[in-house]
Design a protein around this motif. Structure first.
Motif, PDB file in Angstrom:
ATOM      1  N   TYR A 166       0.835  -1.196   0.000  1.00 31.01           N
ATOM      2  CA  TYR A 166       0.000   0.000   0.000  1.00 31.01           C
ATOM      3  C   TYR A 166       0.877   1.256   0.000  1.00 31.01           C
ATOM      4  CZ  TYR A 166      -2.503   3.932   1.742  1.00 31.01           C
ATOM      5  OH  TYR A 166      -2.983   5.194   1.880  1.00 31.01           O
ATOM      6  N   ILE A 167       1.905   1.272   0.840  1.00 33.45           N
ATOM      7  CA  ILE A 167       2.820   2.429   0.911  1.00 33.45           C
ATOM      8  C   ILE A 167       3.381   2.732  -0.477  1.00 33.45           C
ATOM      9  CG2 ILE A 167       5.097   3.172   1.758  1.00 33.45           C
ATOM     10  CD1 ILE A 167       3.244   3.377   3.977  1.00 33.45           C
ATOM     11  N   GLU A 168       3.778   1.694  -1.189  1.00 36.59           N
ATOM     12  CA  GLU A 168       4.356   1.873  -2.517  1.00 36.59           C
ATOM     13  C   GLU A 168       3.325   2.350  -3.537  1.00 36.59           C
ATOM     14  OE1 GLU A 168       7.621   1.815  -3.098  1.00 36.59           O
ATOM     15  OE2 GLU A 168       7.784   1.459  -0.941  1.00 36.59           O
ATOM     16  N   SER A 169       2.038   2.149  -3.255  1.00 35.12           N
ATOM     17  CA  SER A 169       0.996   2.550  -4.209  1.00 35.12           C
ATOM     18  C   SER A 169       0.610   4.024  -4.094  1.00 35.12           C
ATOM     19  CB  SER A 169      -0.256   1.681  -4.018  1.00 35.12           C
ATOM     20  OG  SER A 169      -0.930   2.032  -2.813  1.00 35.12           O
ATOM     21  N   VAL A 170       1.008   4.683  -3.032  1.00 32.41           N
ATOM     22  CA  VAL A 170       0.682   6.110  -2.856  1.00 32.41           C
ATOM     23  C   VAL A 170       1.415   6.894  -3.949  1.00 32.41           C
ATOM     24  CG1 VAL A 170       0.853   8.084  -1.295  1.00 32.41           C
ATOM     25  CG2 VAL A 170       0.296   5.820  -0.393  1.00 32.41           C
ATOM     26  N   PRO A 171       0.702   7.739  -4.693  1.00 34.26           N
ATOM     27  CA  PRO A 171       1.300   8.430  -5.860  1.00 34.26           C
ATOM     28  C   PRO A 171       2.253   9.568  -5.496  1.00 34.26           C
ATOM     29  CG  PRO A 171      -0.957   9.139  -5.575  1.00 34.26           C
ATOM     30  CD  PRO A 171      -0.719   8.062  -4.544  1.00 34.26           C
ATOM     31  N   ILE A 172       3.343   9.221  -4.860  1.00 37.51           N
ATOM     32  CA  ILE A 172       4.331  10.204  -4.409  1.00 37.51           C
ATOM     33  C   ILE A 172       5.059  10.838  -5.594  1.00 37.51           C
ATOM     34  CG2 ILE A 172       6.445  10.508  -3.057  1.00 37.51           C
ATOM     35  CD1 ILE A 172       4.050  10.026  -1.302  1.00 37.51           C
ATOM     36  N   ARG A 173       5.342  10.050  -6.624  1.00 40.18           N
ATOM     37  CA  ARG A 173       6.042  10.592  -7.798  1.00 40.18           C
ATOM     38  C   ARG A 173       5.248  11.742  -8.414  1.00 40.18           C
ATOM     39  NH1 ARG A 173       9.747   8.088 -10.961  1.00 40.18           N
ATOM     40  NH2 ARG A 173       9.106   6.100 -10.086  1.00 40.18           N
ATOM     41  N   GLU A 174       3.951  11.568  -8.542  1.00 37.63           N
ATOM     42  CA  GLU A 174       3.105  12.612  -9.111  1.00 37.63           C
ATOM     43  C   GLU A 174       3.085  13.853  -8.228  1.00 37.63           C
ATOM     44  OE1 GLU A 174       2.364   9.441  -8.758  1.00 37.63           O
ATOM     45  OE2 GLU A 174       1.743   8.671 -10.713  1.00 37.63           O
ATOM     46  N   ALA A 175       3.074  13.644  -6.926  1.00 36.88           N
ATOM     47  CA  ALA A 175       3.108  14.784  -5.999  1.00 36.88           C
ATOM     48  C   ALA A 175       4.424  15.541  -6.135  1.00 36.88           C
ATOM     49  CB  ALA A 175       2.912  14.297  -4.566  1.00 36.88           C
ATOM     50  N   ALA A 176       5.520  14.810  -6.278  1.00 34.86           N
ATOM     51  CA  ALA A 176       6.830  15.453  -6.442  1.00 34.86           C
ATOM     52  C   ALA A 176       6.868  16.268  -7.728  1.00 34.86           C
ATOM     53  CB  ALA A 176       7.934  14.395  -6.451  1.00 34.86           C
ATOM     54  N   ALA A 227       4.348  17.630  -9.322  1.00 31.00           N
ATOM     55  CA  ALA A 227       3.503  18.812  -9.155  1.00 31.00           C
ATOM     56  C   ALA A 227       4.209  19.863  -8.297  1.00 31.00           C
ATOM     57  CB  ALA A 227       2.171  18.411  -8.522  1.00 31.00           C
ATOM     58  N   ALA A 228       4.896  19.442  -7.265  1.00 31.14           N
ATOM     59  CA  ALA A 228       5.613  20.385  -6.399  1.00 31.14           C
ATOM     60  C   ALA A 228       6.728  21.080  -7.167  1.00 31.14           C
ATOM     61  CB  ALA A 228       6.181  19.653  -5.186  1.00 31.14           C
ATOM     62  N   ILE A 229       7.429  20.346  -8.007  1.00 32.92           N
ATOM     63  CA  ILE A 229       8.510  20.942  -8.799  1.00 32.92           C
ATOM     64  C   ILE A 229       7.957  22.009  -9.741  1.00 32.92           C
ATOM     65  CG2 ILE A 229      10.185  20.471 -10.632  1.00 32.92           C
ATOM     66  CD1 ILE A 229      10.666  17.746  -9.203  1.00 32.92           C
ATOM     67  N   LYS A 230       6.848  21.710 -10.401  1.00 41.09           N
ATOM     68  CA  LYS A 230       6.236  22.693 -11.302  1.00 41.09           C
ATOM     69  C   LYS A 230       5.797  23.939 -10.540  1.00 41.09           C
ATOM     70  CE  LYS A 230       4.570  19.327 -14.648  1.00 41.09           C
ATOM     71  NZ  LYS A 230       3.399  18.612 -15.151  1.00 41.09           N
ATOM     72  N   HIS A 231       5.344  23.760  -9.323  1.00 40.85           N
ATOM     73  CA  HIS A 231       4.805  24.862  -8.527  1.00 40.85           C
ATOM     74  C   HIS A 231       5.898  25.764  -7.960  1.00 40.85           C
ATOM     75  CE1 HIS A 231       1.863  26.915  -6.017  1.00 40.85           C
ATOM     76  NE2 HIS A 231       2.710  26.797  -5.019  1.00 40.85           N
ATOM     77  N   THR A 232       7.091  25.252  -7.752  1.00 43.69           N
ATOM     78  CA  THR A 232       8.115  26.035  -7.066  1.00 43.69           C
ATOM     79  C   THR A 232       8.729  27.125  -7.939  1.00 43.69           C
ATOM     80  OG1 THR A 232       9.808  24.400  -7.601  1.00 43.69           O
ATOM     81  CG2 THR A 232       8.739  24.211  -5.454  1.00 43.69           C
ATOM     82  N   GLU A 233       8.719  26.969  -9.262  1.00 47.62           N
ATOM     83  CA  GLU A 233       9.236  27.999 -10.174  1.00 47.62           C
ATOM     84  C   GLU A 233      10.610  28.504  -9.742  1.00 47.62           C
ATOM     85  OE1 GLU A 233       6.337  31.074 -10.670  1.00 47.62           O
ATOM     86  OE2 GLU A 233       4.734  29.645 -11.013  1.00 47.62           O
ATOM     87  N   ASN A 234      11.565  27.628  -9.649  1.00 50.17           N
ATOM     88  CA  ASN A 234      12.950  27.948  -9.301  1.00 50.17           C
ATOM     89  C   ASN A 234      13.132  28.494  -7.887  1.00 50.17           C
ATOM     90  OD1 ASN A 234      13.859  27.104 -11.850  1.00 50.17           O
ATOM     91  ND2 ASN A 234      13.296  29.102 -12.707  1.00 50.17           N
ATOM     92  N   LYS A 235      12.179  28.269  -7.016  1.00 54.06           N
ATOM     93  CA  LYS A 235      12.323  28.628  -5.608  1.00 54.06           C
ATOM     94  C   LYS A 235      12.764  27.378  -4.853  1.00 54.06           C
ATOM     95  CE  LYS A 235       8.516  31.938  -5.665  1.00 54.06           C
ATOM     96  NZ  LYS A 235       7.148  32.158  -5.195  1.00 54.06           N
ATOM     97  N   GLY A 236      13.315  27.594  -3.686  1.00 52.42           N
ATOM     98  CA  GLY A 236      13.651  26.476  -2.824  1.00 52.42           C
ATOM     99  C   GLY A 236      12.385  25.807  -2.321  1.00 52.42           C
ATOM    100  N   LEU A 237      12.503  24.550  -1.943  1.00 51.18           N
ATOM    101  CA  LEU A 237      11.350  23.777  -1.479  1.00 51.18           C
ATOM    102  C   LEU A 237      11.667  23.181  -0.112  1.00 51.18           C
ATOM    103  CD1 LEU A 237       8.519  22.620  -2.101  1.00 51.18           C
ATOM    104  CD2 LEU A 237       9.680  20.705  -3.247  1.00 51.18           C
ATOM    105  N   LEU A 272      12.121  13.899  -5.809  1.00 48.36           N
ATOM    106  CA  LEU A 272      12.576  15.272  -6.062  1.00 48.36           C
ATOM    107  C   LEU A 272      14.033  15.278  -6.526  1.00 48.36           C
ATOM    108  CD1 LEU A 272      10.918  16.996  -2.992  1.00 48.36           C
ATOM    109  CD2 LEU A 272      10.316  17.381  -5.394  1.00 48.36           C
ATOM    110  N   LEU A 273      14.854  14.469  -5.892  1.00 44.60           N
ATOM    111  CA  LEU A 273      16.262  14.383  -6.286  1.00 44.60           C
ATOM    112  C   LEU A 273      16.420  13.747  -7.664  1.00 44.60           C
ATOM    113  CD1 LEU A 273      17.732  13.348  -2.835  1.00 44.60           C
ATOM    114  CD2 LEU A 273      18.024  15.546  -3.992  1.00 44.60           C
ATOM    115  N   ASP A 274      15.562  12.789  -7.996  1.00 47.42           N
ATOM    116  CA  ASP A 274      15.590  12.180  -9.330  1.00 47.42           C
ATOM    117  C   ASP A 274      15.334  13.219 -10.420  1.00 47.42           C
ATOM    118  OD1 ASP A 274      16.136   9.692  -8.292  1.00 47.42           O
ATOM    119  OD2 ASP A 274      14.089   8.920  -8.525  1.00 47.42           O
ATOM    120  N   HIS A 275      14.559  14.260 -10.075  1.00 48.26           N
ATOM    121  CA  HIS A 275      14.267  15.346 -11.018  1.00 48.26           C
ATOM    122  C   HIS A 275      15.275  16.489 -10.875  1.00 48.26           C
ATOM    123  CE1 HIS A 275      10.401  13.285 -11.396  1.00 48.26           C
ATOM    124  NE2 HIS A 275      10.292  13.930 -12.537  1.00 48.26           N
TER     125      HIS A 275
END
Length: 183
Positions: free
Chosen positions: A29-39, A41-51, A71-74
């Motif tokens: 179940y833990i592995e099924s949580v869509p964390i990659r998609e959340a990451a 979306a967060a990257i797109k939202h930060t617009e070159n700001k720190g997170l 996040l590090l993979d991206h």
């Protein structure tokens, strides 16, 4: 009803929780949580700001560790990780998990906070920065649904957030009656 803040305070409850998280069904179940998609979306939202990733009630920190990995993979390296939990035993496990994930990225600061997320606003100075940053407040593991009053938590505890900050919560949905778990 046992309020979420009182769970896992002692070593035995924390150990029982850790044993439960190793059960194959829960682990899958833990592995099924869509964390990659959340990451992403967060990257797109930060617009070159720190997170700043702020884990609230992190437990073992597995979700936060997976989020950091994606996040590090991206190649998003302007990160800070804050782990907050009222359970000192679980917070120690989460810190160890974060250390393993960030072993090759020692420049990313990790701050563990032994505290109560109902008093989140009192920790605001810890999250301050001189550069523009986006806070990603994370609450996984059905913690939100176990609160005694979810609306009061959002109104009172998230007052330190700014308009660009993000809230990532895991909220369970029941598709069948509780007496039919196979459904």
């Amino acid at each position: 009803h046992i309020e979420q803040s009182y769970k896992y305070l002692d070593v035995m409850d924390a150990a029982n929780w850790c044993a439960f998280t190793k059960h194959p069904r829960y682990a899958s179940y833990i592995e099924s949580v869509p964390i990659r998609e959340a990451a992403e979306a967060a990257i797109k939202h930060t617009e070159n700001k720190g997170l700043d990733i702020i884990g609230l009630g992190v437990g073992t920190g597995r979700h936060e560790a997976r989020l950091m990995t994606h996040l590090l993979d991206h190649e998003h390296f302007d990160l800070r990780l804050f782990l907050l939990d009222i359970s000192q035993p679980l917070l120690s496990i989460a810190a160890q998990q974060a250390g393993e994930v960030l072993a090759d990225n020692r420049s990313i600061p990790v701050c563990t906070i032994h505290g109560n997320f109902h008093q989140l606003a009192s920790y605001a100075d810890i999250f301050s920065s001189h550069s523009p940053r986006v806070k990603l407040m994370c609450m996984f593991g059905f913690t939100f649904g176990n609160l005694d009053n979810e609306i009061r938590f959002v109104r009172n505890s998230l007052t330190m957030c700014q308009p660009d900050d993000l809230l990532l919560m895991e909220i369970g949905l029941a598709y069948a009656r509780s007496d039919h778990p196979e459904e």
